[in-house]
Write an enzyme that holds these catalytic residues in place. Structure first.
Site: not given
Ligand code: NAD
Length: 492
Positions: A240, A242, A295, A394
Site C-alpha cells: 500500500s 501508506e 496492482c 484504488e
Molecule cells: P500493506 O502495505 O499493509 O502490506 C504489504 C506488506 O507490507 C505486508 O507484508 C505487510 O505485512 C507489510 N507491512 C505492513 N505494515 C508494515 C510496516 N509498518 N512496516 C513494514 N512492513 C509493513 O498492504 P495490505 O494491508 O496488505 O493492503 C492494503 C491495501 O494496499 C490494499 O487495499 C491495496 O490497495 C494495497 N495493496 C497493493 C498491492 C500492490 O501490489 N501494489 C498489494 C497489496 C495491497
C-alpha cells in the site's frame, strides 16, 4: 504437520518458525499469527509472529552468507544454475504449490496454477540472466584503464504483499539472487504459505545457507523491524502507498535505496474504432483477475463518447456473466483476501451508490460457497464522475469504473488524471493514434490492443507518479538490485 500440502478439512498447519540458514528455527517469542482461508473463513495455518530479534538473526545469517559464506563465493554461472534448478523444482512441485496458493489466497485453481508457472519462469529468466550482467570499459586518459562492474548491494530486504505471494517470491528474489545479494524476506501475514514452502525447496536444490531467509509475521512488528534494521543495504517493497511511505522514510534514515511498487488506478483507453470482439476478454479480465486485487488491474474503463453505448453495452453483457466461487469451482474469480478487504470494497460501492452512480452490470456469487468466505459480487459502475473516489482511488477489488471521454486529447488527460501511473491500455485500430496516445500516457507500462495485468516476466515493470519507483521484472530489475562500481587502473 508440515506446510507442504493442502490440509484436510479442520486441520491446521502449524507454524515452523523462521527460516534461517536453510533450517526452521523457533521464533524468539514463540508467538503465532492465524492464517485464514479466504474461501471459507476458517483458520488453516499458524505462522510464526517474527520479531525484531528474529529479523536480526535472519539478517546476520544473510550477512555471513554474503561476506564469508559459500553463497558469496559462487560465480555468476553457478548462481544462475541454482536459480534454474529452483525453477525446475517449482515445476516439479506445481500441483502441491498450486493447491497451497489457492488455499491461502482463495484464488481459482487456474489462477493459482498460472502464478506457480510464473514463479518458475522468474527463476528460469533470472537463472539465464545471472552471468550476463556486466559493466563497461570507458575511454579515459592516456595510461589508465577505466571500467565499471555491476556488484550486488549486499543484503537486501524484501517485503511482499498477499495478492500474489508465489509470483512476488520469484519477482523479488529472482533478480536479487541472480546478481549475488543475500536476502531476507518478510512475506504478508495474510498469505505466505507458498513463500515458506518455496524457501524449503530452494534449500533442497542446494542454495547455500543464508542466501534466502524468511521471517513471517505482521507488518507492524516483523515488517517494521526489517525496515528499521540498520544493516540492510537495499529494500524492495510492494504494497500500500501508506506503508510504502514508511518504508521510504526508514530507508532514508539508513541512507539506503529502495524500490516501491504501490499499486495503481490503471486506465484502459478505448476509442470508438476498437476491434471490440478482440478487446472484450481483456477489458473484463483486467479488472476481474485475482478478484481485482492486482496492482496493475485495469480498473478504469475510459470510453470515447461516440462509441460509448455500443462498447459499454458489450462489456456490461460480458461482465454480468462473471461468477465468484471457491478455488475448486475454478470460476472467474475467488473471494477477496480478508474481511477488511471485503468491507473496503463494499464501502467504495456503498459510497458510489450514495453519490448516485449507477451499477450497470453486476456479476454473481456461486450457489453453495461457504458462509464464512469473503465473497463479493463484481460490479461495474457507469458514467462515474471524474472527481469521484471511484474514478481516482484504488479499490483493490472487482469493481470497474466506466468514464466517457470526448476525443483523443481528453482521453489522454483523463488517463493521466489520477495520482497513479502503473499500467495503461490503449484500444484503437488507428496505428498513429495508438502510438501517440501510448507515448503521452504517464505509466510504467502501456499496452496497445492488449493488456497485461501482472504478466510478462521479461518486461520492465514499475510505477510513475505515486505508483512508486524503481523497476522489477526484465533486465531492469537486475540494475536496481545491483550497483555500478568504477575501477580505474593506472599503468605504464
Ligand atoms: P500493506 O502495505 O499493509 O502490506 C504489504 C506488506 O507490507 C505486508 O507484508 C505487510 O505485512 C507489510 N507491512 C505492513 N505494515 C508494515 C510496516 N509498518 N512496516 C513494514 N512492513 C509493513 O498492504 P495490505 O494491508 O496488505 O493492503 C492494503 C491495501 O494496499 C490494499 O487495499 C491495496 O490497495 C494495497 N495493496 C497493493 C498491492 C500492490 O501490489 N501494489 C498489494 C497489496 C495491497
Amino acid at each position: 504437520m508440515n506446510i507442504q500440502s493442502k490440509p484436510a478439512a479442520g486441520q491446521i498447519m502449524e507454524a515452523k518458525g523462521i527460516f534461517v540458514d536453510n533450517k526452521w528455527h523457533a521464533n524468539e517469542t514463540g508467538g503465532t499469527v492465524d492464517v485464514y482461508a479466504p474461501a471459507t473463513g476458517a483458520v488453516v495455518a499458524r505462522i510464526a509472529a517474527g520479531s525484531a530479534g528474529d529479523v536480526d538473526r535472519a539478517y546476520k545469517a544473510a550477512r555471513r552468507a554474503f561476506e564469508e559464506g559459500a553463497w558469496g563465493r559462487l560465480t555468476a554461472v553457478e548462481r544462475g544454475r541454482l536459480l534454474l534448478k529452483l525453477s525446475r523444482a517449482i515445476e516439479d512441485h506445481a500441483d502441491e504449490l498450486t493447491a497451497l496458493e489457492a488455499l491461502d489466497c482463495g484464488k481459482p485453481l487456474k489462477q493459482a496454477r498460472a502464478d506457480i508457472v510464473a514463479c518458475a519462469r522468474y527463476f528460469e529468466f533470472y537463472g539465464g540472466a545471472a552471468d550476463k550482467v556486466h559493466g563497461d570499459t570507458i575511454p579515459f586518459l592516456n595510461g589508465y584503464l577505466a571500467l565499471t562492474e555491476r556488484v550486488p548491494h549486499g543484503v537486501t530486504g524484501q517485503i511482499i504483499p498477499w495478492n500474489y505471494p508465489a509470483q512476488m517470491f520469484g519477482r523479488t528474489l529472482g533478480p536479487a539472487l541472480a546478481v549475488g545479494n543475500a536476502t531476507v524476506m518478510k512475506p504478508a501475514e495474510d498469505a505466505c504459505l507458498t513463500p515458506l514452502r518455496l524457501a524449503e525447496l530452494a534449500a533442497e536444490v542446494g542454495f547455500p545457507e543464508g542466501a534466502i531467509n524468511i521471517v513471517p509475521g505482521t507488518g507492524e512488528e516483523a515488517g517494521a523491524a526489517l525496515t528499521a534494521h540498520r544493516g540492510f543495504d537495499f529494500l524492495s517493497f510492494t504494497g500500500s502507498p501508506e506503508v510504502g511511505t514508511m518504508v521510504q522514510i526508514a530507508a532514508a534514515k539508513n541512507h539506503i535505496g529502495c524500490t516501491l511498487e504501490l499499486g495503481g488506478k490503471s486506465p484502459q483507453v478505448v476509442f470508438a474504432d476498437v476491434d471490440l470482439d478482440a478487446a472484450l476478454p481483456s477489458l473484463v479480465n483486467a479488472i476481474v483477475q485475482n478478484a481485482g486485487q492486482t496492482c496493475s488491474a485495469g480498473s478504469r474503463l475510459l470510453v470515447e463518447k461516440s462509441g460509448y453505448d455500443r462498447i459499454v453495452g458489450a462489456v456490461a453483457e460480458r461482465f454480468a456473466k462473471l461468477t465468484a466461487g471457491t478455488p475448486d469451482m475454478d470460476l472467474d474469480l475467488g473471494p477477496v483476501i480478508n474481511p477488511g478487504q471485503k468491507r473496503r470494497v463494499e464501502r467504495f460501492c456503498g459510497n458510489a451508490g450514495n453519490d448516485g452512480i449507477e451499477v450497470i452490470a453486476e456479476g454473481s456469487i456461486a450457489d453453495g460457497v461457504p458462509e464464512g468466505g469473503y465473497y463479493v459480487a463484481p460490479k461495474m459502475f457507469g458514467q462515474v464522475p471524474r472527481d469521484n473516489a471511484l474514478a481516482l482511488d484504488e479499490v483493490f477489488g472487482p469493481v470497474l469504473s466506466v468514464i466517457p471521454f470526448e476525443d483523443e486529447a481528453d482521453g489522454v488527460a483523463l488517463a493521466n488524471g489520477t495520482d497513479y501511473g502503473l499500467v495503461a491500455g490503449v484500444w484503437t485500430q488507428n496505428a498513429n493514434r495508438a502510438t501517440r496516445v501510448a507515448r503521452k500516457v504517464r505509466a510504467g507500462q502501456v499496452y496497445v490492443n492488449a493488456y497485461g495485468a501482472g504478466g510478462g516476466i521479461e518486461l520492465p515493470f514499475g510505477g510513475m507518479k505515486k505508483s512508486g519507483h524503481g523497476r522489477e521484472k526484465g533486465f531492469e530489475a537486475l540494475k536496481d538490485l545491483s550497483v555500478v562500481k568504477t575501477i580505474v587502473v593506472k599503468h605504464d
